[in-house]
Design a protein around this motif. Structure first.
Motif, PDB file in Angstrom:
ATOM      1  N   GLY A 295      42.425  30.379  40.054  1.00  0.00           N
ATOM      2  CA  GLY A 295      41.456  29.595  39.301  1.00  0.00           C
ATOM      3  C   GLY A 295      40.186  30.367  38.993  1.00  0.00           C
ATOM      4  N   ALA A 296      39.701  31.137  39.971  1.00  0.00           N
ATOM      5  CA  ALA A 296      38.458  31.879  39.772  1.00  0.00           C
ATOM      6  C   ALA A 296      38.636  32.994  38.741  1.00  0.00           C
ATOM      7  N   VAL A 297      39.744  33.727  38.815  1.00  0.00           N
ATOM      8  CA  VAL A 297      39.959  34.823  37.858  1.00  0.00           C
ATOM      9  C   VAL A 297      40.282  34.278  36.475  1.00  0.00           C
TER      10      VAL A 297
ATOM     11  N   LEU B 141      39.931  36.233  30.677  1.00  0.00           N
ATOM     12  CA  LEU B 141      40.460  37.577  30.409  1.00  0.00           C
ATOM     13  C   LEU B 141      41.909  37.534  29.945  1.00  0.00           C
ATOM     14  N   GLY B 142      42.431  36.364  29.688  1.00  0.00           N
ATOM     15  CA  GLY B 142      43.824  36.212  29.297  1.00  0.00           C
ATOM     16  C   GLY B 142      44.632  35.605  30.429  1.00  0.00           C
ATOM     17  N   GLU B 143      45.928  35.543  30.237  1.00  0.00           N
ATOM     18  CA  GLU B 143      46.808  34.959  31.250  1.00  0.00           C
ATOM     19  C   GLU B 143      46.782  35.811  32.512  1.00  0.00           C
ATOM     20  N   VAL B 144      46.532  35.169  33.645  1.00  0.00           N
ATOM     21  CA  VAL B 144      46.386  35.854  34.922  1.00  0.00           C
ATOM     22  C   VAL B 144      47.608  35.568  35.795  1.00  0.00           C
ATOM     23  N   GLY B 145      48.153  36.609  36.384  1.00  0.00           N
ATOM     24  CA  GLY B 145      49.251  36.459  37.329  1.00  0.00           C
ATOM     25  C   GLY B 145      48.776  36.788  38.734  1.00  0.00           C
TER      26      GLY B 145
ATOM     27  N   LYS C 287      34.373  42.562  36.549  1.00  0.00           N
ATOM     28  CA  LYS C 287      34.234  41.104  36.633  1.00  0.00           C
ATOM     29  C   LYS C 287      35.145  40.537  37.726  1.00  0.00           C
ATOM     30  N   VAL C 288      36.364  41.028  37.778  1.00  0.00           N
ATOM     31  CA  VAL C 288      37.296  40.535  38.793  1.00  0.00           C
ATOM     32  C   VAL C 288      36.799  40.893  40.183  1.00  0.00           C
ATOM     33  N   ARG C 289      36.291  42.105  40.357  1.00  0.00           N
ATOM     34  CA  ARG C 289      35.789  42.534  41.665  1.00  0.00           C
ATOM     35  C   ARG C 289      34.632  41.637  42.115  1.00  0.00           C
ATOM     36  N   ALA C 290      33.721  41.334  41.188  1.00  0.00           N
ATOM     37  CA  ALA C 290      32.585  40.476  41.539  1.00  0.00           C
ATOM     38  C   ALA C 290      33.050  39.061  41.889  1.00  0.00           C
ATOM     39  N   THR C 291      34.043  38.564  41.156  1.00  0.00           N
ATOM     40  CA  THR C 291      34.561  37.228  41.432  1.00  0.00           C
ATOM     41  C   THR C 291      35.251  37.165  42.788  1.00  0.00           C
TER      42      THR C 291
END
Length: 321
Positions: free
Chosen positions: A73-75, A80-84, A113-117
């Motif tokens: 949910g957070a990513v 950023l598009g579909e996340v797996g 962004k992902v690292r910060a999240t």
């Protein structure tokens, strides 16, 4: 004296299994599986790895068991598009997959962004590795892998064609193609990622399969010269039984090498190992129930051409008759 004979044999020396009785069923079964494998290769298709479809792959280690729902949910909220998101190995290791972001700068921005999240959702989480492959690179890798597979098969086919009579070569070529389609079907059913690693497994299977068939064919050709009047069906059964111990022994050795990788090698090696295991079993099956029956169908009236049964000398008449 103690070591003059093997202490253990998988197949007794006097084994005489009539394999050719089941030749029609074996060929039909193999053909059906290969056709289904081709269908599965297009629908639902292969699960391409990041090497071939492009995108961003991030391996994350959380302090405790990962909450996949919260991470997804957070990513996903980053747009950023579909996340797996999937567990990778133990409960605290997670793989994040993101689609291609465009240029290199956009890719680095997405990773940041992902690292910060992750630091907000799972404090103390560590980013173990990051892989990013663009669309152009993934297309080139996919095309190059298909070319490598094609060249490998052509080289093996040419080798068999020049080494044996055309009946042997044709049977081996058809069998090799059917084996490769079965491996593709296995990847489609199990959803093992089709990546550079699995391409290496397929290339290894092709080499093993050709080697196994060369051994069996060599024995058949030797017996053709040795037993001039033996029917081809009986001769093929005899040749398979004579090489059965070697065939099963080699396959078992490779299986015992690949099985620990499949069980304990983790997700990084399990795909390669399971593909190898399936390919070894399929190759052993096809050497007996595909390559040999095809040779029987093609060579029953040709490989014995020019040889006549040895005539039995007439018996002298008995006195008084």
């Amino acid at each position: 004296m103690f070591l003059t004979r093997p202490l253990f044999r998988l197949v007794p020396d006097n084994t005489n299994i009539p394999f050719m009785r089941g030749r029609i069923l074996g060929v039909a079964f193999s053909a059906v599986i290969s056709v289904l494998s081709v269908v599965l290769a297009f629908y639902p298709g292969l699960e391409k790895g990041i090497d071939f479809r492009g995108g961003i792959l991030m391996e994350v280690r959380t302090p405790g068991p990962a909450d996949l729902g919260s991470l997804r949910g957070a990513v996903s909220a980053l747009d950023l598009g579909e996340v797996g998101v999937q567990q990778f190995g133990d409960a605290s290791t997670v793989l994040l997959r993101l689609p291609v972001q465009g240029e290199e700068g956009a890719t680095q921005t997405a990773v940041n962004k992902v690292r910060a999240t992750l630091e907000q959702v799972a404090p103390g989480a560590r980013l173990l590795r990051t892989e990013a492959v663009g669309n152009r690179v993934s297309d080139e890798l996919f095309t190059g892998s298909l070319i490598a597979l094609g060249i490998s098969m052509l080289a093996m086919m040419a080798y068999i064609w020049f080494r044996f009579e055309w009946q042997f070569a044709f049977g081996a070529i058809i069998t090799l193609i059917l084996e490769t389609t079965k491996v593709v079907g296995f990847l489609a059913v199990t959803r093992i990622e089709f990546s550079l690693t699995t391409v290496a497994a397929v290339l290894t299977i092709i080499g093993f399969s050709v080697n196994d068939k060369v051994v069996v064919y060599d024995r058949m050709r030797e017996n053709l010269r040795k037993y001039k009047t033996m029917p081809l069906r009986q001769l093929i059964d005899k040749s398979i039984n004579e090489t059965l111990n070697r065939t099963i022994g080699t396959s078992m050795t490779l299986l015992l090498s690949a099985l620990p990788l499949a069980i304990f090698g983790g997700d990084a090696l399990s795909g390669f190992a399971w593909t190898m295991i399936f390919g070894i079993v399929a190759s052993t099956w096809s050497s007996i129930f595909m390559a040999a029956p095809l040779l029987l169908f093609l060579g029953e009236n040709r490989l014995r051409r020019g040889t006549e049964p040895v005539a039995t000398p007439p018996q002298p008449a008995r006195p008084g008759r």
